[in-house]
Design a protein around this motif. Structure first.
Motif, PDB file in Angstrom:
ATOM      1  N   ALA A 118      55.717  21.092 151.023  1.00 18.62           N
ATOM      2  CA  ALA A 118      54.374  21.023 150.440  1.00 18.62           C
ATOM      3  C   ALA A 118      54.359  21.611 149.027  1.00 18.62           C
ATOM      4  O   ALA A 118      53.790  21.017 148.094  1.00 18.62           O
ATOM      5  N   LEU A 119      54.975  22.785 148.874  1.00 17.56           N
ATOM      6  CA  LEU A 119      55.025  23.402 147.544  1.00 17.56           C
ATOM      7  C   LEU A 119      55.776  22.522 146.556  1.00 17.56           C
ATOM      8  O   LEU A 119      55.375  22.357 145.395  1.00 17.56           O
ATOM      9  N   TYR A 120      56.848  21.959 147.063  1.00 15.75           N
ATOM     10  CA  TYR A 120      57.658  21.092 146.205  1.00 15.75           C
ATOM     11  C   TYR A 120      56.881  19.842 145.782  1.00 15.75           C
ATOM     12  O   TYR A 120      56.833  19.482 144.594  1.00 15.75           O
ATOM     13  N   LYS A 121      56.273  19.167 146.760  1.00 19.24           N
ATOM     14  CA  LYS A 121      55.520  17.945 146.442  1.00 19.24           C
ATOM     15  C   LYS A 121      54.352  18.237 145.488  1.00 19.24           C
ATOM     16  O   LYS A 121      54.042  17.438 144.600  1.00 19.24           O
ATOM     17  N   TYR A 122      53.730  19.374 145.703  1.00 14.71           N
ATOM     18  CA  TYR A 122      52.612  19.724 144.840  1.00 14.71           C
ATOM     19  C   TYR A 122      53.062  19.889 143.389  1.00 14.71           C
ATOM     20  O   TYR A 122      52.435  19.374 142.453  1.00 14.71           O
ATOM     21  N   GLN A 123      54.161  20.605 143.210  1.00 15.32           N
ATOM     22  CA  GLN A 123      54.673  20.794 141.854  1.00 15.32           C
ATOM     23  C   GLN A 123      55.117  19.461 141.245  1.00 15.32           C
ATOM     24  O   GLN A 123      54.899  19.199 140.053  1.00 15.32           O
ATOM     25  N   MET A 124      55.728  18.637 142.069  1.00 14.52           N
ATOM     26  CA  MET A 124      56.184  17.338 141.560  1.00 14.52           C
ATOM     27  C   MET A 124      55.017  16.467 141.101  1.00 14.52           C
ATOM     28  O   MET A 124      55.083  15.803 140.062  1.00 14.52           O
ATOM     29  N   GLU A 125      53.961  16.475 141.884  1.00 14.02           N
ATOM     30  CA  GLU A 125      52.822  15.639 141.519  1.00 14.02           C
ATOM     31  C   GLU A 125      52.160  16.132 140.223  1.00 14.02           C
ATOM     32  O   GLU A 125      51.683  15.321 139.417  1.00 14.02           O
ATOM     33  N   LYS A 126      52.150  17.432 140.029  1.00 17.37           N
ATOM     34  CA  LYS A 126      51.615  17.957 138.768  1.00 17.37           C
ATOM     35  C   LYS A 126      52.478  17.512 137.590  1.00 17.37           C
ATOM     36  O   LYS A 126      51.968  17.117 136.526  1.00 17.37           O
ATOM     37  N   LYS A 127      53.772  17.577 137.826  1.00 16.28           N
ATOM     38  CA  LYS A 127      54.663  17.196 136.745  1.00 16.28           C
ATOM     39  C   LYS A 127      54.614  15.694 136.469  1.00 16.28           C
ATOM     40  O   LYS A 127      54.801  15.262 135.324  1.00 16.28           O
ATOM     41  N   LEU A 128      54.342  14.918 137.523  1.00 17.19           N
ATOM     42  CA  LEU A 128      54.209  13.476 137.319  1.00 17.19           C
ATOM     43  C   LEU A 128      53.067  13.163 136.349  1.00 17.19           C
ATOM     44  O   LEU A 128      53.182  12.282 135.488  1.00 17.19           O
ATOM     45  N   LYS A 129      52.001  13.886 136.501  1.00 15.44           N
ATOM     46  CA  LYS A 129      50.857  13.656 135.640  1.00 15.44           C
ATOM     47  C   LYS A 129      51.149  14.097 134.207  1.00 15.44           C
ATOM     48  O   LYS A 129      50.601  13.564 133.262  1.00 15.44           O
ATOM     49  N   GLU A 130      51.963  15.118 134.061  1.00 16.41           N
ATOM     50  CA  GLU A 130      52.216  15.680 132.740  1.00 16.41           C
ATOM     51  C   GLU A 130      53.282  14.916 131.948  1.00 16.41           C
ATOM     52  O   GLU A 130      53.196  14.775 130.746  1.00 16.41           O
ATOM     53  N   ASN A 131      54.282  14.442 132.611  1.00 16.87           N
ATOM     54  CA  ASN A 131      55.378  13.844 131.847  1.00 16.87           C
ATOM     55  C   ASN A 131      56.134  12.836 132.697  1.00 16.87           C
ATOM     56  O   ASN A 131      57.095  13.163 133.382  1.00 16.87           O
ATOM     57  N   ALA A 132      55.722  11.588 132.676  1.00 19.37           N
ATOM     58  CA  ALA A 132      56.329  10.548 133.498  1.00 19.37           C
ATOM     59  C   ALA A 132      57.782  10.309 133.106  1.00 19.37           C
ATOM     60  O   ALA A 132      58.642  10.064 133.956  1.00 19.37           O
ATOM     61  N   GLN A 133      58.093  10.357 131.769  1.00 23.80           N
ATOM     62  CA  GLN A 133      59.453  10.096 131.325  1.00 23.80           C
ATOM     63  C   GLN A 133      60.409  11.176 131.820  1.00 23.80           C
ATOM     64  O   GLN A 133      61.512  10.871 132.300  1.00 23.80           O
ATOM     65  N   TRP A 134      59.980  12.422 131.690  1.00 20.97           N
ATOM     66  CA  TRP A 134      60.819  13.524 132.170  1.00 20.97           C
ATOM     67  C   TRP A 134      61.041  13.421 133.675  1.00 20.97           C
ATOM     68  O   TRP A 134      62.131  13.641 134.189  1.00 20.97           O
ATOM     69  N   LEU A 135      59.961  13.021 134.414  1.00 25.18           N
ATOM     70  CA  LEU A 135      60.040  12.884 135.858  1.00 25.18           C
ATOM     71  C   LEU A 135      61.048  11.815 136.265  1.00 25.18           C
ATOM     72  O   LEU A 135      61.782  11.977 137.247  1.00 25.18           O
ATOM     73  N   ALA A 136      61.101  10.711 135.520  1.00 24.75           N
ATOM     74  CA  ALA A 136      62.012   9.621 135.871  1.00 24.75           C
ATOM     75  C   ALA A 136      63.456  10.092 135.872  1.00 24.75           C
ATOM     76  O   ALA A 136      64.256   9.702 136.731  1.00 24.75           O
ATOM     77  N   THR A 137      63.794  10.944 134.909  1.00 28.70           N
ATOM     78  CA  THR A 137      65.157  11.478 134.844  1.00 28.70           C
ATOM     79  C   THR A 137      65.445  12.381 136.043  1.00 28.70           C
ATOM     80  O   THR A 137      66.505  12.307 136.677  1.00 28.70           O
ATOM     81  N   VAL A 138      64.468  13.247 136.360  1.00 31.66           N
ATOM     82  CA  VAL A 138      64.653  14.197 137.460  1.00 31.66           C
ATOM     83  C   VAL A 138      64.744  13.466 138.802  1.00 31.66           C
ATOM     84  O   VAL A 138      65.561  13.794 139.666  1.00 31.66           O
TER      85      VAL A 138
END
Length: 692
Positions: A118-138
Motif C-alpha cells: 500500500a505504501l509503495y503503490k501510494y508513492q508510485m501513484e504520486k510520482k506518476l502524477k508528477e513525472n510520467a517520463q521518469w516513471l517510465a524508466t523506473v
C-alpha cells in the motif's frame, strides 16, 4: 525513518495487539483512535503515512465514511481491516479507494506485505502524477506490469512484466488501442469488465479493478490480476493519457486460499474449525444486539466410546469414523447452519434463526438417529452415538467462551446420564457437573485408599433352586454419604478410565474369595465377574487374567466372565480371537444385557459364549405386558436351540419366577432370591443346603 501508521479500531484489546505487532515490525504507531471524528482529527495532527481502518467503529460514522473523509482531506492511503467481506461492505469500501483490504484474523506476514504494498503503490501513484517520463524508466524494473496510453487510448509504453503478463511485446503492443491488449472479465460472471482507465481519465482520479478480475492474455489464457489506473496530467491540468499498474494475483490467491483453509478449516473432515466457529458465533451474538428477538442455539457434541474405538482399532479407523460422522452431521442440518469440528471427537453446530427450543431438540434427535446407523470402515461395521449439549442464545451470553463452556457442561451431563442423548443447559446443571467432578475426585481417592468392596449376588438354578454361583459386584461406601449406587459412580469410572483399575481389582478379589471358599469346602460352581468395554479391549487381557488365576491358585473353570455386547462389537474380529483364547483356558463366558445392544442375533453365533443373561428390563415386564413375556420366551427358546444357558436378571416376584420356570429358563438372580451379599453373608448363604 519508520513509517507512521494511525490505527483506527474500536476494540481496545485488538487495537493494542495490532499496535504491538506493527511496532515489532518496525513501524511507528503514535496514536490509536476508536471513533471517526477522533480518527479525522488525529490524521490532521500527526499526518500519518498510512491509516489502518476497521470498517465497524463507534460513533455516527463507520470506518468507510471516515476513510473517505481522510482521503479527501489529507490524501492519506487507507487499508481496511475487518472480519466482514460481504458484497455490501466491499462495495461501499471501494468508494474510499483503499490500498488494501485485510480479512481478520490475519497473519503478521500478510499485514506487513499489505502495508508495504500500500505504501509503495501510494508513492508510485504520486510520482506518476508528477513525472510520467521518469516513471517510465523506473517501471521497467519493478515487479508490477505497467502500460501507459495516450489521450486516445493507444499504447505508448509497456514494461517487461506487462509483456510477460499480457503476452504482447512492446513492439507488438505499441500503437494498438489498450482495450485490445488489456481485455478483462469478471471471474464469476464471465462478463466483460470496464477498464479502469476510462473513469480514471474522465474523472482525473485513480481507479482500481474490482476483485475477481481476470486478464485475457494474447493466447486467450486467463490469469487473475489486481490493478490501479491513473490519468497522466500536464502542468495545466489537462489529461494527456493514463497508466495501468497491474500484477498477477495467481500465487497470492493460492497462498491466500491455503492460509484461509489452514486458519479456518479442519484438514481431516474439511469442516470449519474452532476459529471459524468463533467468528460465526460472534456475528450471531452481534446480530442479537441489533435484533433482540433473534434466536439461535449452540449444540456441543462428543462421540461416545470414541477413545475405545481409536485405541482398539487404530487411529486410521478413528480418523475415517470422524470423517463419516462429519458427513452425517452436515446432512442433518440446514444449509444456513454451521457444523464445525472443535478438535478430537468434539463437534459443534450453530443453529441460526430458530423458532424455539423444540427446533434445536428436533435436530438433536435427528443427529442421534442418523448416528445410530452403523458406519462401515474397511468393510467392518462400527457403531457410535453422540452426547449432545444444547445452549440457547436467550440466556444472554456476551462471549463465545460462555456459550462453549455451558454447552460443554450440558454435553457432559448428557454423557453422565447414559450417553447417546441430549441435554439442554440450565442454571442448575452447572452445579450438577461440579458435583460430578467432585465425585470423580472422590472415586479416585476411594480407589487409592482401598475404600471399595466386592459383594456377591447368588445365581440360582430355577429347576433345583440350588446356588450355582455368584456374580461379583463392586460397591462403594462413602465416609460421608454412605453407600453410593453403582449407577451413579460406574458411568463416571467408565468415562474417566477409572473402570480399568476397578475391574482388575474386582477380578483379583473375586478370584481370591472363590479360592478361599473352595478351600473351606463351601459349595459354589463359579464366580462371575463383569468386564467393562475398556478392560475387554486391553491388549494384555488374556495374559493378565491367566496371571490372576495363577496367583490365587483358582482353576479357570471356576471363573465366568460377563461381557456386554457393546464391548465385543467395537471390533468383532479381535473380540472373537480374545474370547476363543479365554474359552480354551476353560473360563466360562456370558453375554450380558442381551437384547439391549445393536444387533445381538447377527453377532451371537460368532462368539463362543456359554450363557446369555436376559436383561432385567425384559424381566420387569414379563408379568405386566404381553410383549415382555414374548421377548423373554424368544430369548429362552433361542438359547435352548443354541445349547446355551439363560440367566434371568432382576427377578423380584414369585410371579416372575413362575413364568420363568414355565419357560424353562435355566437360572435366575435378583432380589427375590437375595440382594448382593457381603463375603460373610455369602458364606452363611453357602452353608445353607436349600433356599430359604
Amino acid at each position: 525513518m519508520a513509517s507512521k501508521i494511525l490505527v483506527v479500531e474500536d476494540e481496545s484489546i485488538v487495537a493494542q495487539d495490532i499496535q504491538e505487532t506493527l511496532e515489532d515490525l518496525g513501524y511507528d504507531v503514535p496514536e490509536i483512535a476508536d471513533a471517526g471524528d477522533l480518527a479525522i482529527s488525529l490524521a490532521g495532527e500527526i499526518n500519518p503515512d498510512l491509516v489502518l481502518m476497521d470498517v465497524r467503529i463507534i460513533g455516527e460514522m463507520d470506518g468507510i465514511t471516515t476513510a473517505q473523509k481522510i482521503v479527501n482531506l489529507f490524501d492519506i492511503p487507507i487499508i481496511f481491516m475487518t472480519a466482514h467481506a460481504d458484497e455490501e461492505t466491499l462495495s461501499r469500501a471501494k468508494l474510499a479507494s483503499p490500498f488494501g483490504y485485510i480479512i481478520k484474523p490475519f497473519e503478521e506476514r500478510e499485514l506487513r506485505t499489505t502495508i508495504e504494498i500500500a505504501l509503495y503503490k501510494y508513492q508510485m501513484e504520486k510520482k506518476l502524477k508528477e513525472n510520467a517520463q521518469w516513471l517510465a524508466t523506473v517501471l521497467k524494473s519493478i515487479g508490477d506490469g505497467v502500460i501507459s496510453i495516450d489521450r486516445e487510448g493507444f499504447v505508448t509504453f509497456i514494461n517487461p512484466i506487462a509483456e510477460k503478463l499480457t503476452g504482447w511485446s512492446m513492439g507488438e503492443a505499441t500503437g494498438y488501442h489498450y482495450t485490445q491488449i488489456f481485455e478483462i472479465i469478471d471471474e464469476t460472471t464471465r462478463a466483460p469488465q470496464e477498464n479502469p482507465l476510462i473513469p480514471a481519465m474522465e474523472q482525473k482520479e485513480v481507479f482500481t479493478l474490482p476483485e475477481h478480475t481476470l486478464l485475457i492474455r494474447k493466447d486467450r489464457s486467463e490469469i487473475p490480476i489486481a490493478d490501479s489506473a491513473a490519468p497522466t496530467i500536464d502542468s495545466k491540468g489537462n489529461v494527456t493519457g493514463g497508466v495501468l499498474v497491474f500484477r498477477d494475483e495467481t500465487e497470492r490467491k493460492l497462498v491466500e486460499q491455503k492460509l484461509r483453509r489452514q486458519a479456518f478449516y479442519d484438514p481431516l473432515t474439511n469442516l470449519p474449525n474452532r476459529a471459524w466457529f468463533t467468528q460465526r458465533l460472534l456475528d450471531a451474538i452481534a446480530h442479537i444486539k441489533r435484533n433482540p428477538n433473534y434466536l439461535f442455539a449452540v449444540l456441543f457434541l462428543d462421540l461416545d466410546r470414541f477413545k475405545t474405538i481409536n485405541d482398539s482399532q487404530g487411529h486410521t479407523v478413528g480418523d475415517r469414523l470422524l470423517v463419516a460422522v462429519a458427513e452425517r452431521l452436515s446432512h442433518s442440518v440446514r444449509s444456513i447452519d454451521t457444523v464445525v469440528r472443535l478438535g478430537g471427537d468434539e463437534f459443534a453446530i450453530l443453529l441460526e434463526g430458530i423458532q424455539d427450543l423444540d427446533h434445536a431438540c428436533e435436530i438433536s434427535r435427528r443427529i442421534q438417529q442418523t448416528l445410530q446407523q452403523p458406519i462401515r470402515v474397511d468393510g467392518a461395521e462400527i457403531f457410535t452415538s453422540a452426547s449432545i449439549g444444547i445452549v440457547l442464545s436467550s440466556l444472554g451470553y456476551e462471549d463465545v467462551e460462555g456459550f462453549l463452556r455451558d454447552a460443554d457442561i450440558a454435553m457432559y451431563s448428557a454423557k453422565a446420564q447414559g450417553k447417546g442423548r441430549y441435554e439442554v443447559f440450565d442454571a442448575q446443571m452447572r452445579d450438577r457437573v461440579i458435583r460430578l467432578v467432585k465425585m470423580e475426585s472422590e472415586l479416585r481417592h476411594a480407589i487409592e485408599q482401598q475404600m471399595l468392596s466386592v459383594q456377591y449376588q447368588p445365581i440360582i438354578s430355577l429347576t433345583t433352586q440350588e446356588t450355582m454361583g455368584f456374580e461379583a459386584l463392586v460397591r462403594w461406601h462413602h465416609p460421608e454419604r454412605g453407600w453410593i449406587s453403582p449407577a451413579e459412580f460406574i458411568p463416571i469410572a467408565e468415562e474417566t478410565g477409572l473402570v480399568i483399575p476397578i475391574d482388575w481389582w474386582v477380578l483379583q478379589e473375586a478370584c481370591r474369595q472363590m479360592k478361599e471358599w473352595q478351600d473351606r469346602k463351601l459349595t459354589s460352581s463359579f464366580v462371575s465377574v463383569n468386564l467393562s468395554c475398556r478392560q475387554f479391549l486391553q491388549p494384555n487381557l488374556v495374559e493378565q487374567i491367566e496371571q490372576t488365576l495363577k496367583s490365587v491358585g483358582l482353576e479357570a473353570r471356576s471363573l465366568k466372565l460377563e461381557i456386554t455386547e457393546s464391548a465385543i462389537i467395537e471390533n468383532p474380529e479381535s473380540a472373537a480371537i480374545t474370547l476363543s483364547k479365554l474359552k480354551k483356558m476353560g473360563i466360562g463366558l456370558s453375554l450380558d444385557d442381551f437384547g439391549t445392544g445393536y444387533s445381538s442375533l447377527s453377532y451371537l453365533h460368532r462368539f463362543p459364549v456359554d450363557t446369555i443373561k436376559i436383561d432385567r428390563s425384559f424381566i420387569d415386564r414379563i408379568d405386566k405386558e404381553d410383549d415382555g413375556l414374548e421377548i423373554v420366551r424368544t430369548i429362552v427358546s433361542l438359547t435352548q436351540n443354541l445349547g446355551l444357558d439363560a440367566i434371568a436378571e432382576g427377578v423380584e416376584t414369585s410371579e416372575q419366577l413362575n413364568l420363568l420356570q414355565q419357560l424353562k429358563s435355566n437360572y435366575g438372580q435378583g432380589y427375590f432370591f437375595a440382594k448382593p451379599l457381603t463375603p460373610i453373608d455369602a458364606e452363611k448363604w453357602l452353608s445353607l443346603s436349600v433356599l430359604n
